[in-house]
Design a protein around this motif. Structure first.
Motif, mmCIF file in Angstrom:
data_model
loop_
_atom_site.group_PDB
_atom_site.id
_atom_site.type_symbol
_atom_site.label_atom_id
_atom_site.label_comp_id
_atom_site.label_asym_id
_atom_site.label_seq_id
_atom_site.Cartn_x
_atom_site.Cartn_y
_atom_site.Cartn_z
ATOM 1 N N ALA A 144 0.840 -1.204 0.000
ATOM 2 C CA ALA A 144 0.000 0.000 0.000
ATOM 3 C C ALA A 144 0.875 1.254 0.000
ATOM 4 O O ALA A 144 0.601 2.210 -0.732
ATOM 5 N N ALA A 145 1.961 1.223 0.790
ATOM 6 C CA ALA A 145 2.842 2.399 0.855
ATOM 7 C C ALA A 145 3.562 2.603 -0.480
ATOM 8 O O ALA A 145 3.703 3.740 -0.944
ATOM 9 N N GLN A 157 3.214 5.839 -2.829
ATOM 10 C CA GLN A 157 4.400 6.606 -3.245
ATOM 11 C C GLN A 157 4.425 6.793 -4.769
ATOM 12 O O GLN A 157 4.693 7.889 -5.277
ATOM 13 N N ALA A 158 4.117 5.708 -5.495
ATOM 14 C CA ALA A 158 4.111 5.795 -6.968
ATOM 15 C C ALA A 158 2.998 6.736 -7.446
ATOM 16 O O ALA A 158 3.200 7.506 -8.387
ATOM 17 N N ARG A 159 1.852 6.696 -6.799
ATOM 18 C CA ARG A 159 0.763 7.640 -7.148
ATOM 19 C C ARG A 159 1.254 9.074 -7.022
ATOM 20 O O ARG A 159 0.998 9.914 -7.884
ATOM 21 N N LEU A 204 -0.660 10.537 -9.973
ATOM 22 C CA LEU A 204 -1.793 9.711 -10.423
ATOM 23 C C LEU A 204 -2.708 9.396 -9.232
ATOM 24 O O LEU A 204 -2.878 8.228 -8.861
ATOM 25 N N PRO A 205 -3.309 10.426 -8.632
ATOM 26 C CA PRO A 205 -4.059 10.168 -7.401
ATOM 27 C C PRO A 205 -5.244 9.213 -7.591
ATOM 28 O O PRO A 205 -5.606 8.503 -6.671
ATOM 29 N N GLU A 206 -5.829 9.211 -8.803
ATOM 30 C CA GLU A 206 -7.052 8.425 -9.011
ATOM 31 C C GLU A 206 -6.830 7.198 -9.899
ATOM 32 O O GLU A 206 -7.794 6.524 -10.247
#
Ligand code: SAM
Length: 284
Positions: free
Chosen positions: A93-94, A98-100, A105-107
């Motif tokens: 999840a972390a 981090q990649a988002r 790319l929040p969504e």
């Protein structure tokens, strides 16, 4: 760029070399320019290359540190993040969060697309199962027997703990097979690609996940035995087991291999019901 290390058996390295199979995996995952992809075991990057061409970003986990540094040289200018080390130790999840943030790319839908190392595919699938809230879809190459077990329906020899747990939380489909010759070096077994799509409404009670898993696990420890007998291994008296089976509308002589997922879910619910006051006083 570092030299390409030779394939390492202990890391389950069988590199895909069949362009048609690579295309079919990417097509099955319906990868688009909106997607953030999680790839476990990029190896020599054959699948990674296809994913990077289509997706908004790729976050990868590679155990082989020599390969990881070779890959970083190959893809350093692309929208890619590599975690060098064991995916089983990673905080998925972390890493996704981090990649988002890194790729803005929040969504983005998050899809796992991977040709998994077969020696650790079961713990990796368990990990993905627990991370399902963060995932939109999973398309993975597996040993064919594992894919058959994942997708098995009640009543057959392949139906077991793993089928029930996976299908309780995912819609599972075995999509197509790949022969040993599709890989270099070829594995000794046939392979299959499977898709696992998280269910909007899980078939098992979300508040009872731990006890659901335990009930299914205990039931399949003795898959040929009647449930009325095997469930006493939960540490319950036979009377409590019979009562829960009746409440769940399951005949006591049923065996786990014929029981649908919904029935296991009813059983977990019935076993979790607190005993009535009169039963407690009888037991006192
Ligand atoms: N994706 C590549 C392909 O299709 O050609 C390679 C697939 S190969 C079957 C599995 C890959 O997973 C190898 O690169 C191996 O080093 C890596 N691997 C094995 N165990 C791993 C683990 N626990 N965590 C992360 N990567 C692992």
């Amino acid at each position: 760029m570092n030299a390409l290390p030779p394939p390492r058996k202990r890391f389950g390295q069988h590199f895909l070399r069949d362009a048609n199979i690579l295309r079919r995996i990417v097509a099955a995952a319906e990868v688009t320019s909106r997607d953030l992809i999680v790839e476990i075991g990029p190896g020599r990057g054959a699948l990674t290359e296809q994913l990077l061409e289509r997706a908004a970003g790729v976050v990868a986990f590679e155990l082989d540190r020599d390969l990881a540094s070779w890959l970083d040289g190959r893809f350093s200018s692309r929208r890619w993040r590599l975690h060098s080390g064991d995916v089983l130790d990673a905080d998925l999840a972390a890493c996704i969060a981090q990649a988002r943030a890194d790729f803005n790319l929040p969504e983005a839908p998050v899809k796992v697309v991977a040709n998994l190392p077969y020696n650790v595919s079961t713990p990796i699938l368990e990990k993905l199962l627990l991370a399902r809230q963060a995932l939109t879809d999973i398309v993975v190459m597996l040993q064919r027997e594992v894919a058959q077990r994942l997708a098995a329906a009640p009543g057959g020899k392949d139906y077991g703990y793993f089928s029930v747990i996976a299908q309780a939380y995912f819609e599972v489909r075995r999509l197509f097979d790949a022969p040993p010759g599709a890989f270099q070096p070829p594995p000794k077994v046939m392979s299959s690609v499977a898709r696992l799509t998280p269910r909007a409404n899980a078939l098992a009670p979300p508040d009872l996940e731990t006890s659901f898993r335990r009930v299914v696990g205990v039931a399949f420890e003795q898959r040929r035995k009647m449930l009325s007998g095997s469930l006493t291994r939960l540490g319950l008296p036979r009377s409590a087991v019979l009562k829960a089976l009746a409440a769940a509308d399951i005949a006591p002589e049923r065996r786990p291999e014929t029981l649908p997922i919904e029935a296991f879910a009813r059983l977990a619910r019935a076993l979790a019901e607190p005993p009535a006051a009169d039963e407690l006083s009888q037991g006192a």
